[in-house]
Every structure is written in structure tokens, then in C-alpha cells.
Design a protein around this motif. Sequence first.
Motif, PDB file in Angstrom:
ATOM      1  N   THR A 267      -7.171   0.419   2.346  1.00  0.00           N
ATOM      2  CA  THR A 267      -5.855   0.252   1.787  1.00  0.00           C
ATOM      3  C   THR A 267      -5.964   0.344   0.196  1.00  0.00           C
ATOM      4  O   THR A 267      -5.486  -0.157  -0.568  1.00  0.00           O
TER       5      THR A 267
ATOM      6  N   ARG B  68       0.698   4.479  -2.611  1.00  0.00           N
ATOM      7  CA  ARG B  68       0.448   5.825  -2.102  1.00  0.00           C
ATOM      8  C   ARG B  68       1.385   6.906  -2.713  1.00  0.00           C
ATOM      9  O   ARG B  68       1.174   7.795  -3.391  1.00  0.00           O
TER      10      ARG B  68
ATOM     11  N   TYR C  73       0.969  -1.297  -0.081  1.00  0.00           N
ATOM     12  CA  TYR C  73      -0.013   0.294   0.079  1.00  0.00           C
ATOM     13  C   TYR C  73       0.763   1.146  -0.018  1.00  0.00           C
ATOM     14  O   TYR C  73       0.515   2.317  -0.569  1.00  0.00           O
TER      15      TYR C  73
END
Length: 116
Positions: free
Chosen positions: A104, A65, A61
Motif C-alpha cells: 500500500t 494512487r 491508499y
Amino acid sequence: MSVRVRRVYEPPEPDDGVRVLVDRLWPRGLAKDMARVDEWPKGLTPSTELRRWYHLDERPYEELRGRYEAELAAPEAAELLNHVRELAAKGQVTLLTAAREPATSHAEVLARLLDD
């Protein structure tokens, strides 16, 4: 500023405010009139390449990001991000996603950026 993330498959709630779909593809099996989507800014959604990369072998995750934030720095995406930020300054905004785990997902990245 008030932004929250919900699954698009959940029934709309009166306090959702402006409902913004943040997925590039329309959610499977969901009729458009049932979704009650107010806005669908496709230029704000992750690129097809990023979406496919993330879903391949369950990528981290944190890396999603970083890659997604880089995409959001592009002029079109930054303009759309500012538009949603302006909506949130006026009232509740609910970011909608079909992701099984919204916490997530790219929608959570957007929510954090909007809350900053």
C-alpha cells in the motif's frame, strides 16, 4: 516486463536484477554499500508534500494512487518512468522502498504502472 517491489532493508537477492530506490529520502540506518542500489531517480519519487500528506492520519491508499499518478504525468517524472520501463523490458527490475507496507505504498503504484 518484470517488476517487483521489495523493502530496501531486505538483503539483496541474486535475481533482483536492477535495484531502483524509489524513496525520496535515503532509508534510515542503512549503509549505502549494504543497500546495493543501482539507481535512485529522485524525480520519480513522490513529492515531499504528497509523502507527508499520505503519512498524516493514515490517508486512503486509493487517493494516494490518484495523486501520485498525477505527479508522474509531469515531464521529468514521465521521462524517468519510461527509463525504468526500458530497464524492465530488458530484465528484472526491483523497486526498493523503506515503507513498512510496500503493498500500500507508492512503490506498488509504480510497479502497476510499469506492468501496464
